[in-house]
Structures are given as C-alpha cells and as structure tokens.
Enzyme design. Sequence first.
Site: not given
Lengths: 161, 161, 161, 161
Positions: D9, D80-81
């Site tokens: 992101t 981040t996932d």
Amino acid sequence: MRILLTGGTIDKVYLEADGKLWFKDSIIEEMLKQGRCTAETTVEILMQKDSLDFTDADRQVVSDACRRAQEEQLIITHGTDTMTRTAADLASLELAKTIVLTGSMIPHRVGSSDALFNLGCAVAAVQLLPYGVYIAINGEVFEWDKVEKNRKLGRFERTGA
Amino acid sequence: MRILLTGGTIDKVYLEADGKLWFKDSIIEEMLKQGRCTAETTVEILMQKDSLDFTDADRQVVSDACRRAQEEQLIITHGTDTMTRTAADLASLELAKTIVLTGSMIPHRVGSSDALFNLGCAVAAVQLLPYGVYIAINGEVFEWDKVEKNRKLGRFERTGA
Amino acid sequence: MRILLTGGTIDKVYLEADGKLWFKDSIIEEMLKQGRCTAETTVEILMQKDSLDFTDADRQVVSDACRRAQEEQLIITHGTDTMTRTAADLASLELAKTIVLTGSMIPHRVGSSDALFNLGCAVAAVQLLPYGVYIAINGEVFEWDKVEKNRKLGRFERTGA
Amino acid sequence: MRILLTGGTIDKVYLEADGKLWFKDSIIEEMLKQGRCTAETTVEILMQKDSLDFTDADRQVVSDACRRAQEEQLIITHGTDTMTRTAADLASLELAKTIVLTGSMIPHRVGSSDALFNLGCAVAAVQLLPYGVYIAINGEVFEWDKVEKNRKLGRFERTGA
C-alpha cells in the site's frame, strides 16, 4: 485570458531560510496545471506583494497592465486586504474588458487552502461575465462595488442596498 | 443552488479494509467548506456510483431530481466517463434551469487533485449561466452538446463545427 | 514515553488573522494519530517558541521537565536553530533517561514537510537507544555532541573527529 | 543501508487511466527526499505487488536479495497483509544483518497517510538494532515473532506471553 499576478496570500510559499511564508517563484501556473486547465492562459507577474503593502504606484502598475493587455478576459490574483480598493481603481478606467480579482485566505501551499477553489471560480467567471470589474471568492462572484471584506470572519460579504 | 451527487472519481475516498478508493461518506460538503463557500448550497446524494456503472434507471433518477428541484441552479457531481451522456438526457428535458455537471480526473483525497478547482468552476458557472445544460471542467465551461471526453489525454475537448 | 513540546517549526500552523505561521494548538498529537502510533505517549506542552527566541530560563524549564518526568523515554520537539544548545544543557544533567530531540525544516501543515518522517525517526529511536541525549533528524540519529546544523544547506551534519 | 521494495500500500499511486491505486514508479525515493534523509540509502525494486498476491517464489526473491545484499542494514517495504509471513521466512535465514520491514495502511499519495511516519521509524530502527528481523510500524518496533496484524483494527499488535 491573461492572468496578472500581484502577490497576495494565494501565492506565498514557505521560505526555509527565513522560516516564513513569502514570495518566491509564483505557483499560479502550478495551480492551473493541477486544475488541468486547458483554457488558454498567459501569466504575467506584475509584482509579488502583500496587499497591505500596496501603494498608489502599485495600483497604477495594475491599472496600466489592464489597459495595455490585448486580452478582454483578465484575472488578477491579489491579497484580500485591499482587493476592493484595487477593484475600484480598475472600475474607474471603464475598460471594455472583463476583469476578475481573486485571492485566498490560506496559501495554496498550506493544508486545506481555499486557493484552488477560488482560482477555479475566477477562471470560469472571467469567461462568462460581461465587461466590468468583479471579485470571485467564497464561491461567489461579486460586482466590485457591492462587496467588502469582513476581516473578523475572514470572508467577503455582499454590501447592502 | 442545489448540488446533486451521483458519485464519480471526485467523491472517492480510501477504504482501508478494502485497500481501494471507493465511496463512503461524500466529501463534497468538506470541499465546499475548504473553499469557504458562502453561496447557499443544499447537497443531496442521489447515488454513489462510478459513472461506468450508470444504468438508464440511474439517469432517470438524476433527471427526476433535476425536474423536482425547486432551485433553478443545479450542480451535478458525476464520473467523467459518461458525463456527456447524462448531460444529453438532462438537455432533452428542456428545463427552465441552469444545470452544470462537474467531476474530476483525480479524487479530491489524492495528492494534486483537480477536484477543488473543478468544483470552483462549477459553483461560479451555475450562478452566471442562462438556462441550459453545461459541463464545467478543465477550466472551461462547455455546452452539453459541444464537448466530449478525450480518454487518451484524460481531458474534455470542444467538439468541432 | 513522554513528548515535551517547546514549539519550533514542526508545530507552527497558519494563523489567518495574522497571515503567518505561528503557534496555536499543538499538532503533535494529530501527527501521532496520522502515524497511527500505538506506543503509549503522554504529550506535555512546555512552551511554544521559535528556538531563536529561547532564553536560559526556557532551557531551564526544559531541563526541569526532563528531570521531573517519570518516564525514561523522552522526546523533545524543538526548533532546529538552537536544538544542539538545548541538547548540551540536557546532557550536562546526566539523567538516567533516553532523551531524543527532533523538529523539522518545514512545518507539518505546509506541503512536502519533513515533520512526520522526523517524528517517526524520534519515536523509534527513543525506544531503542541507551540513556543519553540524541538528535533524530534527516533520517539519522546523532549523539548530542557530534552534530551541528548546517544552516546554509538546511540540514544537520555529523561533526568531525 | 539498502531499501528493498516489494510494493504494498505504501507505494501505490493513482493511475488515472484505470481509475485506481496501483503501482507505477516507486515513490519511496521521493519520500526519502521529503524526509530530507541524509543517511546513505540504495533503493532496489524487487517487485511491485500487493502482499496478498505474494507467492512462495516472491518470498524467495526477497530472501535471495537479503542474502545477496552487501549492506548489513536492510529495510523492506511490504504490504501489511503478509508482512509477518515474509518476516518469518527471512528470520529462518539467520543472516548477520538487521532487517526491518515496514509499510503503511494508507498510500503515501492519499491524504493523512501514515507512510512517511512509518518510513521514518524504519530508517531510525535499522540503524540502531542488532542483527535480526523486525517490523517497524504504528510507532513501534516489533521482533518478527512477537507481532501480528489485527485486520479489524487496521494495526499491528504485540503477541502474547
């Protein structure tokens, strides 16, 4: 259209060496680019001043530039504090031109600025209005002699009957 | 004036859970506040759609809202991809109103957006134009039947004679 | 950690009435929120001054606050011009605490500011460093006696052997 | 230090033609410039992917890059996932290097992003930590095996005893 720059809050940038907002390179062209303006514009810097520092000689420079311009559509970026006074001077010239003054309460470079909105108003207004002198700000288009700045509220207001 | 919202890029915000730009709460009122707009405005959300997903039923909703509105000055925020088609529908109504469609190429929430500039153009234009249907974008005000989107260049252009 | 605020460029906001950047409500907590900081922080405003206006009495206030603080991790936001001098004063206290000074060259409120990056550096550094006094800026963490501001280049530099 | 980019992101920009946030030119170097980072950095793009799309082969590319790098200080920008999963892979390599993963919940290009704060945290952390694998985000520096993403709250949290 021709855009005549005189300075004002709208055009102030942050000068690191001085630690304050003041004039350096104008950012009006950058703003037009951000707005993806395809209307033909010629930008001319007349001066870069806080409008509280405007002298009669400065207003004369603005008047001369308006008279001299070959375009019939003129936008003037200007500090808000003496914008109505310059507008009155220009109105007295009775030019066969549409002159729209604009500016902002917060510099374009500072967060949440009204500058881009106001410039958009002015660019549309100058293309749609008949000859005369106007102030485009706060989402309104005022005739030069029917508006004053309310300093306390930080906005322009239509003057009474 | 009344501002009818239909969605479009101008109104997309970042949705963290989905990791993408989409519609949630409209930010048009926030934009008017940033522009310090003192013109009287009533904001009405008709739908929140990407204009590529517009159906005939959606366009009917917009038409009905324009017909129903008591204000004579109407702004419609709209995705750019089918803006001219909705404009054509509205023109066929031949309402005694001034209708200005606007939108943006970059969401207001994303850096260097043209959204605030375009909204400024629309707010000024709707107050100055005679009855009819117009598109205000790229610093220009187009009559509804004299403009098309150039997708390749990402801008609107006046159509030929 | 405790964050002691003394003012400095990092915390200046635009004051419309005065037309300039100066102190009003601190925005450090807003910055921590933007950074989604979950580290426990207590923010305390000691003063709101340009560091060029710092007096010995001001530095005494900062020293007292550091001595008095119950936290062992202290961040001090400070103007860059006299940051090293305050750091030297704090070092002379020889406290059993980790003290990190930070600030910025451009106010957080102004476009393209370095403020959020610097605050991130300081928040990480204060949690990782042993007792001592440090300056975190320009993506570097300097020991208090091995750094000086290069005013001409607008950055901090490690001082020689 | 070397900064290995994998996408995520933090690095997404707005692609007008597609009307969405995705990868084009990386903006990490632009962020370092905004932060006026003077620490020596070499930026290397490994891939530009949403971390939900990471495959074992992708993680192998990251592992190889970390092993191959001549620098002992490595930052990895990452979605981040699946950040913790890549961190676990890297930890298994037991390299004599300090590896700090970071990313953001909101793209740097979108208003109110946490990206610059997180990058500041990572840049400071990688210079101060001993060999090992860490995640720097939310103003905290986590050891790779003591953190997990709380998707519901959109933040990282320290895991139990």
